[in-house]
Design a protein around this motif. Sequence first.
Motif, PDB file in Angstrom:
ATOM      1  N   ASN A  13     -59.265 -70.823 -46.574  1.00 51.19           N
ATOM      2  CA  ASN A  13     -58.362 -71.920 -46.227  1.00 51.19           C
ATOM      3  C   ASN A  13     -57.063 -71.717 -46.993  1.00 51.19           C
ATOM      4  OD1 ASN A  13     -61.283 -72.759 -46.372  1.00 51.19           O
ATOM      5  ND2 ASN A  13     -60.498 -74.484 -45.200  1.00 51.19           N
ATOM      6  N   VAL A  14     -55.930 -71.883 -46.317  1.00 52.59           N
ATOM      7  CA  VAL A  14     -54.646 -71.560 -46.932  1.00 52.59           C
ATOM      8  C   VAL A  14     -54.441 -72.305 -48.244  1.00 52.59           C
ATOM      9  CG1 VAL A  14     -52.141 -71.691 -46.631  1.00 52.59           C
ATOM     10  CG2 VAL A  14     -53.584 -71.000 -44.721  1.00 52.59           C
ATOM     11  N   GLU A  15     -54.784 -73.588 -48.288  1.00 46.38           N
ATOM     12  CA  GLU A  15     -54.537 -74.372 -49.497  1.00 46.38           C
ATOM     13  C   GLU A  15     -55.432 -73.963 -50.667  1.00 46.38           C
ATOM     14  OE1 GLU A  15     -56.342 -77.366 -46.589  1.00 46.38           O
ATOM     15  OE2 GLU A  15     -55.830 -75.239 -46.501  1.00 46.38           O
ATOM     16  N   TYR A  16     -56.501 -73.218 -50.395  1.00 40.18           N
ATOM     17  CA  TYR A  16     -57.431 -72.790 -51.438  1.00 40.18           C
ATOM     18  C   TYR A  16     -57.186 -71.376 -51.938  1.00 40.18           C
ATOM     19  CZ  TYR A  16     -60.584 -76.806 -50.685  1.00 40.18           C
ATOM     20  OH  TYR A  16     -61.136 -78.049 -50.631  1.00 40.18           O
ATOM     21  N   MET A  17     -56.382 -70.614 -51.255  1.00 37.85           N
ATOM     22  CA  MET A  17     -56.224 -69.204 -51.607  1.00 37.85           C
ATOM     23  C   MET A  17     -55.600 -69.023 -52.993  1.00 37.85           C
ATOM     24  SD  MET A  17     -54.901 -67.533 -48.045  1.00 37.85           S
ATOM     25  CE  MET A  17     -55.955 -67.450 -46.599  1.00 37.85           C
ATOM     26  N   ASP A  18     -56.089 -68.017 -53.698  1.00 38.32           N
ATOM     27  CA  ASP A  18     -55.583 -67.640 -55.028  1.00 38.32           C
ATOM     28  C   ASP A  18     -55.688 -68.781 -56.029  1.00 38.32           C
ATOM     29  OD1 ASP A  18     -55.078 -65.178 -54.031  1.00 38.32           O
ATOM     30  OD2 ASP A  18     -52.892 -65.336 -54.029  1.00 38.32           O
ATOM     31  N   LYS A  19     -56.796 -69.502 -55.997  1.00 39.39           N
ATOM     32  CA  LYS A  19     -57.048 -70.578 -56.949  1.00 39.39           C
ATOM     33  C   LYS A  19     -58.329 -70.276 -57.739  1.00 39.39           C
ATOM     34  CE  LYS A  19     -53.588 -73.030 -55.380  1.00 39.39           C
ATOM     35  NZ  LYS A  19     -52.353 -73.188 -56.190  1.00 39.39           N
ATOM     36  N   ASN A  20     -58.423 -70.887 -58.923  1.00 36.17           N
ATOM     37  CA  ASN A  20     -59.639 -70.866 -59.745  1.00 36.17           C
ATOM     38  C   ASN A  20     -60.100 -69.448 -60.090  1.00 36.17           C
ATOM     39  OD1 ASN A  20     -59.401 -73.578 -59.302  1.00 36.17           O
ATOM     40  ND2 ASN A  20     -61.201 -73.769 -58.008  1.00 36.17           N
ATOM     41  N   HIS A  21     -59.281 -68.771 -60.884  1.00 39.27           N
ATOM     42  CA  HIS A  21     -59.590 -67.398 -61.296  1.00 39.27           C
ATOM     43  C   HIS A  21     -60.423 -67.334 -62.576  1.00 39.27           C
ATOM     44  CE1 HIS A  21     -56.726 -65.977 -58.325  1.00 39.27           C
ATOM     45  NE2 HIS A  21     -55.778 -66.698 -58.867  1.00 39.27           N
ATOM     46  N   HIS A  29     -41.859 -55.877 -45.472  1.00 39.66           N
ATOM     47  CA  HIS A  29     -40.402 -55.743 -45.543  1.00 39.66           C
ATOM     48  C   HIS A  29     -39.702 -56.435 -44.382  1.00 39.66           C
ATOM     49  CE1 HIS A  29     -41.289 -52.591 -42.598  1.00 39.66           C
ATOM     50  NE2 HIS A  29     -40.002 -52.569 -42.299  1.00 39.66           N
ATOM     51  N   ASP A  30     -40.453 -56.706 -43.308  1.00 37.80           N
ATOM     52  CA  ASP A  30     -39.846 -57.303 -42.122  1.00 37.80           C
ATOM     53  C   ASP A  30     -40.384 -58.700 -41.810  1.00 37.80           C
ATOM     54  OD1 ASP A  30     -42.395 -56.628 -41.419  1.00 37.80           O
ATOM     55  OD2 ASP A  30     -41.855 -55.293 -39.764  1.00 37.80           O
ATOM     56  N   GLY A  31     -41.190 -59.243 -42.719  1.00 45.31           N
ATOM     57  CA  GLY A  31     -41.728 -60.583 -42.492  1.00 45.31           C
ATOM     58  C   GLY A  31     -42.846 -60.649 -41.478  1.00 45.31           C
ATOM     59  N   SER A  32     -43.374 -59.503 -41.085  1.00 49.13           N
ATOM     60  CA  SER A  32     -44.447 -59.489 -40.084  1.00 49.13           C
ATOM     61  C   SER A  32     -45.759 -60.026 -40.636  1.00 49.13           C
ATOM     62  CB  SER A  32     -44.650 -58.069 -39.546  1.00 49.13           C
ATOM     63  OG  SER A  32     -44.962 -57.169 -40.602  1.00 49.13           O
ATOM     64  N   THR A  33     -45.938 -59.946 -41.960  1.00 49.85           N
ATOM     65  CA  THR A  33     -47.090 -60.540 -42.619  1.00 49.85           C
ATOM     66  C   THR A  33     -46.596 -61.355 -43.809  1.00 49.85           C
ATOM     67  OG1 THR A  33     -47.419 -58.567 -43.997  1.00 49.85           O
ATOM     68  CG2 THR A  33     -48.664 -58.691 -41.938  1.00 49.85           C
ATOM     69  N   LEU A  34     -47.397 -62.303 -44.244  1.00 49.92           N
ATOM     70  CA  LEU A  34     -46.980 -63.231 -45.283  1.00 49.92           C
ATOM     71  C   LEU A  34     -47.877 -63.130 -46.516  1.00 49.92           C
ATOM     72  CD1 LEU A  34     -46.412 -66.455 -43.129  1.00 49.92           C
ATOM     73  CD2 LEU A  34     -44.694 -64.761 -43.808  1.00 49.92           C
ATOM     74  N   THR A  35     -47.283 -63.394 -47.675  1.00 50.85           N
ATOM     75  CA  THR A  35     -48.074 -63.516 -48.892  1.00 50.85           C
ATOM     76  C   THR A  35     -48.708 -64.905 -48.926  1.00 50.85           C
ATOM     77  OG1 THR A  35     -46.278 -64.418 -50.222  1.00 50.85           O
ATOM     78  CG2 THR A  35     -46.436 -62.020 -50.091  1.00 50.85           C
ATOM     79  N   VAL A  36     -49.639 -65.090 -49.843  1.00 54.38           N
ATOM     80  CA  VAL A  36     -50.298 -66.397 -49.974  1.00 54.38           C
ATOM     81  C   VAL A  36     -49.279 -67.482 -50.321  1.00 54.38           C
ATOM     82  CG1 VAL A  36     -51.911 -67.734 -51.377  1.00 54.38           C
ATOM     83  CG2 VAL A  36     -52.556 -65.466 -50.560  1.00 54.38           C
TER      84      VAL A  36
END
Length: 332
Positions: free
Chosen positions: A210-218, A290-297
């Motif tokens: 889930n987008v809001e949960y990504m990269d949390k609680n390490h 580099h072209d915005g075709s994919t997004l970071t978290v």
Amino acid sequence: MDFIEPLKYGVPCFLALILLELTYSKTHDHKNKNLYEWKDLGASLFMGVGSAIIGPLLKTVFSIILFHFVYELFNPEVNGIRTNIMGWESFGFAWYVWLLCQLADDFTYYWFHRQNHMVRALWAAHIVHHSSDNFNLGTAVRNGWFTLLYKPLFYMWIPAVGFDPNMVIVCLGIEALWQFQLHSVYIPKMGFIEKIFNTHTMHQVHHAKNVEYMDKNHGGFLNIFDKIFGTWKELDENIEVQYGVTHAPNSYNPWVILTHEYRDIWNDTKKSKNWYHKFMYIFGPPGWSHDGSTLTVKQMQRELEEQKKQQKINKQPINQPIQIQSPEEVKI
């Protein structure tokens, strides 16, 4: 002192608990009857067995030898007393030293784990652990083999400041035991314990796509470092958790699971002739393009917040689904 390797006794317990959870989910829990998928479990166990075989070999080279070398280098004997080059006497084995070493281990684990999510070259090794769509004790042993090559480098500072290398290795084992048991949906929120420790529901958040949960609680066994450094998030029981990664290997083949992200990195570096772009595809955050075709978290989460704000302005129901991009369009 004679030291006991915690994982030596932990592995049989791991297998027993996996079998217990598997049996219970299939025979007593209709809601989680599909908690385990046989092919997925087989892939996870293969990864776990591989780690159990490779781990001791690499630990000898990269942990025991490395930690002892660093310890000897920074803590030479002076007049028969091992003294740190900064001037203090190296630490012994008092109970409070053990607590401090475990705290240092947990702090290091937080940053080691967080960087596995922030640097794509490291994520390529760590994604193995997140690649299952299931969250269970079987997933706990689904570890990437290549992580073993660089993990000890994050911990070198602990023997360097004066903690005995054997103590560090024991603390690493204790951390691994705690991490294993976190991978269960059967443990609810635990009140006051939640304020201090990294718990099962917090780790469910960590494994969610889930987008809001990504990269949390390490965090390892404490959640204080997530709270200090802004990566802590509580489980919202109103949100249906979806486990796994948005760019999954879609395979039960162990080799594919181990290497698919490295293949994707290689293919992405060929998208641009610019050397900075190539560098970022390897060492930038997962999803960078580099072209915005994919997004970071972070980009996805910002976009999610903007859409939530727009929903409120337009007076749309707050529980209306928000779409960022499909999993086929977003690589993380």
